[in-house]
Design a protein around this motif. Sequence first.
Motif, mmCIF file in Angstrom:
data_model
loop_
_atom_site.group_PDB
_atom_site.id
_atom_site.type_symbol
_atom_site.label_atom_id
_atom_site.label_comp_id
_atom_site.label_asym_id
_atom_site.label_seq_id
_atom_site.Cartn_x
_atom_site.Cartn_y
_atom_site.Cartn_z
ATOM 1 N N VAL A 145 0.832 -1.209 0.000
ATOM 2 C CA VAL A 145 0.000 0.000 0.000
ATOM 3 C C VAL A 145 0.864 1.255 0.000
ATOM 4 N N GLN A 146 1.914 1.269 0.827
ATOM 5 C CA GLN A 146 2.791 2.436 0.891
ATOM 6 C C GLN A 146 3.491 2.670 -0.450
ATOM 7 N N MET A 147 3.950 1.599 -1.108
ATOM 8 C CA MET A 147 4.626 1.730 -2.398
ATOM 9 C C MET A 147 3.684 2.234 -3.484
ATOM 10 N N GLN A 148 2.411 1.818 -3.415
ATOM 11 C CA GLN A 148 1.436 2.234 -4.423
ATOM 12 C C GLN A 148 1.186 3.742 -4.389
ATOM 13 N N MET A 149 1.407 4.377 -3.235
ATOM 14 C CA MET A 149 1.135 5.806 -3.102
ATOM 15 C C MET A 149 2.339 6.680 -3.452
ATOM 16 N N GLU A 150 3.482 6.068 -3.788
ATOM 17 C CA GLU A 150 4.686 6.845 -4.080
ATOM 18 C C GLU A 150 4.535 7.713 -5.332
ATOM 19 N N GLY A 151 3.877 7.179 -6.364
ATOM 20 C CA GLY A 151 3.677 7.958 -7.588
ATOM 21 C C GLY A 151 2.839 9.196 -7.343
ATOM 22 N N LYS A 152 1.838 9.073 -6.478
ATOM 23 C CA LYS A 152 0.982 10.213 -6.139
ATOM 24 C C LYS A 152 1.778 11.280 -5.391
ATOM 25 N N ARG A 153 2.675 10.864 -4.485
ATOM 26 C CA ARG A 153 3.514 11.809 -3.748
ATOM 27 C C ARG A 153 4.434 12.573 -4.705
ATOM 28 N N LYS A 154 4.952 11.881 -5.703
ATOM 29 C CA LYS A 154 5.852 12.516 -6.663
ATOM 30 C C LYS A 154 5.137 13.613 -7.437
ATOM 31 N N LEU A 155 3.879 13.338 -7.863
ATOM 32 C CA LEU A 155 3.106 14.331 -8.597
ATOM 33 C C LEU A 155 2.783 15.548 -7.742
ATOM 34 N N GLU A 156 2.606 15.339 -6.436
ATOM 35 C CA GLU A 156 2.283 16.434 -5.522
ATOM 36 C C GLU A 156 3.531 17.221 -5.116
ATOM 37 N N GLY A 157 4.691 16.821 -5.639
ATOM 38 C CA GLY A 157 5.928 17.517 -5.321
ATOM 39 C C GLY A 157 6.522 17.144 -3.977
ATOM 40 N N LYS A 158 6.034 16.069 -3.388
ATOM 41 C CA LYS A 158 6.553 15.617 -2.104
ATOM 42 C C LYS A 158 7.720 14.650 -2.333
ATOM 43 N N PRO A 159 8.667 14.607 -1.412
ATOM 44 C CA PRO A 159 9.795 13.677 -1.579
ATOM 45 C C PRO A 159 9.339 12.224 -1.470
ATOM 46 N N LEU A 160 9.945 11.349 -2.253
ATOM 47 C CA LEU A 160 9.621 9.931 -2.180
ATOM 48 C C LEU A 160 10.129 9.358 -0.864
ATOM 49 N N ARG A 161 9.349 8.475 -0.290
ATOM 50 C CA ARG A 161 9.700 7.909 1.005
ATOM 51 C C ARG A 161 10.610 6.692 0.881
ATOM 52 N N PHE A 162 10.482 5.949 -0.227
ATOM 53 C CA PHE A 162 11.194 4.678 -0.333
ATOM 54 C C PHE A 162 11.920 4.561 -1.669
ATOM 55 N N ARG A 163 13.081 3.901 -1.641
ATOM 56 C CA ARG A 163 13.842 3.630 -2.869
ATOM 57 C C ARG A 163 13.459 2.297 -3.492
ATOM 58 N N GLY A 164 12.819 1.447 -2.728
ATOM 59 C CA GLY A 164 12.426 0.134 -3.222
ATOM 60 C C GLY A 164 11.763 -0.657 -2.109
ATOM 61 N N VAL A 165 11.446 -1.912 -2.421
ATOM 62 C CA VAL A 165 10.708 -2.754 -1.467
ATOM 63 C C VAL A 165 11.501 -2.976 -0.183
ATOM 64 N N HIS A 166 12.770 -3.350 -0.332
ATOM 65 C CA HIS A 166 13.562 -3.660 0.861
ATOM 66 C C HIS A 166 13.825 -2.413 1.699
ATOM 67 N N HIS A 167 14.014 -1.271 1.018
ATOM 68 C CA HIS A 167 14.186 -0.020 1.744
ATOM 69 C C HIS A 167 12.916 0.333 2.503
ATOM 70 N N ALA A 168 11.758 0.068 1.898
ATOM 71 C CA ALA A 168 10.480 0.347 2.565
ATOM 72 C C ALA A 168 10.344 -0.501 3.836
ATOM 73 N N PHE A 169 10.677 -1.789 3.736
ATOM 74 C CA PHE A 169 10.635 -2.662 4.919
ATOM 75 C C PHE A 169 11.537 -2.105 6.020
ATOM 76 N N LEU A 170 12.763 -1.764 5.658
ATOM 77 C CA LEU A 170 13.728 -1.295 6.656
ATOM 78 C C LEU A 170 13.321 0.039 7.261
ATOM 79 N N LYS A 171 12.773 0.947 6.435
ATOM 80 C CA LYS A 171 12.380 2.260 6.943
ATOM 81 C C LYS A 171 11.191 2.144 7.888
#
Length: 315
Positions: A145-171
């Motif tokens: 779910v968190q990864m699916q919302m990354e594209g929306k954050r990019k369009l809104e000019g917000k910084p991306l939270r994750f670099r990939g799946v494993h980074h998302a788990f670790l963060k």
Amino acid sequence: MSPAEEESSLPLPERWPRASKFALSACAAAVAELVTFPLDLTKTRLQVQGEAAAGPAVPYRGMLRTAAGIAQEEGVWKLWQGATPAVYRHIVYTGVRMVTYEHLRDSVLGRAEGESFPLWKAVVGGVSAGAIGQFFASPTDLVKVQMQMEGKRKLEGKPLRFRGVHHAFLKILSEGGVRGLWAGWVPNVQRAALVNMGDLTTYDTVKHFLLLNTTLVDNSVTHSVSSVCSGLVAAVLGTPADVVKTRIMNQPRDKQGRGLLYKSSMDCLIQTVQGEGLMSLYKGFIPTWMRMAPWSLVFWLTYEQIRRLCGVTSF
């Protein structure tokens, strides 16, 4: 021949029946997930429209316009953003729920071959299997779910939270601890219990009703009819819980892993109904159903077929 030699000479599905069924169901689920994933992404984007965490109000574009908008604004391949954790999730979730349901049905609830199976027993099996499978798979669902919302954050000019799946788990783990990985597990499990009451229970009940009471045989036609029924019932039962689950998992969290918008699944339910009306609980129903129907069809046809090819009895 000694018992050990006899056992080693048996086909793999007979030596390790549960492990074999887990692997087969995971493979079938991965195929179904990749085929239908763009609809899941569209559904998730629709469900978070209107909530506080989503930022400024956005028009409710509908399923087709939302999907087309993602493809035009973010790129076609973004329709599969989050597909990797989704496949990881289904390896755990579908593998566990399918093996659990069959074990409960055949060993605990005592279904006899060639006889009708009481509906209440099928409901108990479906609800239990869905809840157990989803509990184990909750961390992967959260990442999806968190990864699916990354594209929306990019369009809104917000910084991306994750670099990939494993980074998302670790963060998520570093920010919320182990507890953070199971954020939203209660609505997750509630939804999975309802969905599997629709999916597993309906498929099993319809399939064996058709085999016992009609001239249909155990083939792709019977599997298709049963899967269409199961997809519709699962969507009707699971969409309200899916809306709540998605919103809870997408909300911002403090360092202890506690949500900042909703205190619980019931609080989210109440806020959603009060703020947006009762029908907001069925926001995303069409893409949910349009995804569940083909997902169910692809999964059950694939699963039944590879079981047969591998010498495992029909579900």
